[in-house]
Design a protein around this motif. Sequence first.
Motif, PDB file in Angstrom:
ATOM      1  N   VAL A   6     -75.476 -58.442 -16.565  1.00  0.00           N
ATOM      2  CA  VAL A   6     -75.803 -58.646 -15.150  1.00  0.00           C
ATOM      3  C   VAL A   6     -76.644 -57.488 -14.632  1.00  0.00           C
ATOM      4  N   ALA A   7     -76.276 -56.254 -15.025  1.00  0.00           N
ATOM      5  CA  ALA A   7     -77.010 -55.083 -14.570  1.00  0.00           C
ATOM      6  C   ALA A   7     -78.421 -55.047 -15.141  1.00  0.00           C
ATOM      7  N   VAL A   8     -78.569 -55.403 -16.417  1.00  0.00           N
ATOM      8  CA  VAL A   8     -79.895 -55.442 -17.037  1.00  0.00           C
ATOM      9  C   VAL A   8     -80.761 -56.493 -16.354  1.00  0.00           C
ATOM     10  N   HIS A   9     -80.190 -57.649 -16.113  1.00  0.00           N
ATOM     11  CA  HIS A   9     -80.937 -58.736 -15.461  1.00  0.00           C
ATOM     12  C   HIS A   9     -81.369 -58.324 -14.057  1.00  0.00           C
ATOM     13  N   ALA A  10     -80.477 -57.662 -13.323  1.00  0.00           N
ATOM     14  CA  ALA A  10     -80.799 -57.261 -11.954  1.00  0.00           C
ATOM     15  C   ALA A  10     -81.950 -56.254 -11.931  1.00  0.00           C
ATOM     16  N   GLU A  11     -81.933 -55.286 -12.859  1.00  0.00           N
ATOM     17  CA  GLU A  11     -83.015 -54.306 -12.909  1.00  0.00           C
ATOM     18  C   GLU A  11     -84.326 -54.968 -13.332  1.00  0.00           C
ATOM     19  N   ALA A  12     -84.241 -55.932 -14.250  1.00  0.00           N
ATOM     20  CA  ALA A  12     -85.440 -56.649 -14.682  1.00  0.00           C
ATOM     21  C   ALA A  12     -86.037 -57.447 -13.531  1.00  0.00           C
ATOM     22  N   GLU A  13     -85.192 -58.025 -12.707  1.00  0.00           N
ATOM     23  CA  GLU A  13     -85.686 -58.794 -11.556  1.00  0.00           C
ATOM     24  C   GLU A  13     -86.421 -57.898 -10.567  1.00  0.00           C
ATOM     25  N   LYS A  14     -85.978 -56.648 -10.442  1.00  0.00           N
ATOM     26  CA  LYS A  14     -86.682 -55.709  -9.566  1.00  0.00           C
ATOM     27  C   LYS A  14     -88.052 -55.348 -10.135  1.00  0.00           C
ATOM     28  N   LEU A  15     -88.126 -55.229 -11.455  1.00  0.00           N
ATOM     29  CA  LEU A  15     -89.365 -54.801 -12.102  1.00  0.00           C
ATOM     30  C   LEU A  15     -90.404 -55.915 -12.166  1.00  0.00           C
ATOM     31  N   LEU A  16     -89.974 -57.130 -12.377  1.00  0.00           N
ATOM     32  CA  LEU A  16     -90.910 -58.224 -12.668  1.00  0.00           C
ATOM     33  C   LEU A  16     -92.016 -58.376 -11.619  1.00  0.00           C
ATOM     34  N   PRO A  17     -91.735 -58.316 -10.309  1.00  0.00           N
ATOM     35  CA  PRO A  17     -92.824 -58.465  -9.331  1.00  0.00           C
ATOM     36  C   PRO A  17     -93.895 -57.381  -9.422  1.00  0.00           C
ATOM     37  N   THR A  18     -93.537 -56.214  -9.965  1.00  0.00           N
ATOM     38  CA  THR A  18     -94.538 -55.172 -10.166  1.00  0.00           C
ATOM     39  C   THR A  18     -95.428 -55.493 -11.355  1.00  0.00           C
ATOM     40  N   LEU A  19     -94.845 -56.134 -12.369  1.00  0.00           N
ATOM     41  CA  LEU A  19     -95.594 -56.438 -13.582  1.00  0.00           C
ATOM     42  C   LEU A  19     -96.571 -57.586 -13.402  1.00  0.00           C
ATOM     43  N   THR A  20     -96.202 -58.553 -12.608  1.00  0.00           N
ATOM     44  CA  THR A  20     -97.029 -59.751 -12.469  1.00  0.00           C
ATOM     45  C   THR A  20     -96.877 -60.347 -11.087  1.00  0.00           C
ATOM     46  N   SER A  21     -97.940 -60.942 -10.598  1.00  0.00           N
ATOM     47  CA  SER A  21     -97.900 -61.630  -9.304  1.00  0.00           C
ATOM     48  C   SER A  21     -97.601 -63.108  -9.470  1.00  0.00           C
ATOM     49  N   ASP A  22     -97.399 -63.550 -10.711  1.00  0.00           N
ATOM     50  CA  ASP A  22     -97.121 -64.952 -10.984  1.00  0.00           C
ATOM     51  C   ASP A  22     -95.704 -65.294 -10.520  1.00  0.00           C
ATOM     52  N   ALA A  23     -95.602 -66.176  -9.551  1.00  0.00           N
ATOM     53  CA  ALA A  23     -94.301 -66.536  -8.989  1.00  0.00           C
ATOM     54  C   ALA A  23     -93.434 -67.290  -9.978  1.00  0.00           C
ATOM     55  N   ASP A  24     -94.027 -67.784 -11.060  1.00  0.00           N
ATOM     56  CA  ASP A  24     -93.264 -68.538 -12.053  1.00  0.00           C
ATOM     57  C   ASP A  24     -92.661 -67.641 -13.139  1.00  0.00           C
ATOM     58  N   GLY A  25     -92.863 -66.331 -13.035  1.00  0.00           N
ATOM     59  CA  GLY A  25     -92.336 -65.426 -14.038  1.00  0.00           C
ATOM     60  C   GLY A  25     -90.818 -65.450 -14.092  1.00  0.00           C
TER      61      GLY A  25
END
Length: 363
Positions: free
Chosen positions: A337-356
């Motif tokens: 859960v903690a890994v997933h939560a941190e990944a969710e914070k990072l993903l919008p910085t990596l890509t602007s694709d809303a389907d990521g």
Amino acid sequence: MTVISPRQLNRTLLMRQLLTERVTMPAADLIHHLIAVQGQEANWPFIGLWTRLTDFRPAELDSLLHDRTIVRSTTIRRTVHLTTADDYRWLFPTVRPMIEQSLKLAYYREAFGDLDHTEFATAGRELLTGRTLARTELGRTLSERFPTPHPERLAAILGHLTPLVHHAEAGVWGSWRNRRVAVALAEEWIGGPLDTEPDQEKMVLRYLAAFGPATVADIQSWSGITRLAEVITRLRPQLRTLRDDSGRELYDLPDAPLADPDLPAPVRFLPAFDNALLAHKDRRRVITDEDRSRITKIASGGVPMYLVDGFVHGRWDLDGPNLRITPWHPLSPAAEVAVHAEAEKLLPTLTSDADGKIIFERR
């Protein structure tokens, strides 16, 4: 002599690398603290800053590159790093002898069996005075005066002989693919001369503040400079000395904090080549030898990895619009859960694709 445990070394490294808690700090101040942020692939430094700073935005580092507060150039370990312009002034002269030694490698000797370094450097400086040139153009122009079957290597050779920095556009946030790199004379780019003498003592003290406690071998591995035992001998009266669980002598600043071994360590996503993973000869304070061997054939530290409880637990990759997580060890439900939560914070910085999406590789 105080013995420091592997777990306390781990927590101390995380604390000094600002990986136990994000901080509110200007990005330039963080890069100054870290001394040099590896950046031969332009986007990775942005991830390293994001994982350490609160509310970091890529535009902040872009601006620092454009106003020349931060410069991109070859420094420690003969690889491209970001440094503050002020630190570059002393760091490049300190590592310059090591950089020049690379001209003895076959790769460069193939370009020139016998090259007058002074004549070549003078010609290169004349070409670059008052302007910035793409490396391909610089190499092609130099080859007209210095014929070679490998003109594409000439810009690199010049960079080993005289300090050059990359134009800001080579290092700004953007494409993950290789980019066109233009170079300029360092003194012109930063608006002042570099130091005339190396300062190995300053380098060692700055290293210990950000990465200590450490052995002589650790400092040499991080910097690429050998024979630093002599420097430590001179500095020893002003250093604290400890031992690790193997009996090796570690050196540190006398007032530098040592972390509580029970200090909480949140999940952190590190970029490829992050110096928290590369700054020691013995990297077991953050990654096991077994896990390190998983990536040796790819690149030693050249893949992005994530930490659980302070230690490398697996790797992550940007896969199109998705962030793919590959655990190397079992994850407890709470840790996942903690890994997933941190990944969710990072993903919008990596890509602007809303389907990521966040994708876990399952064994």
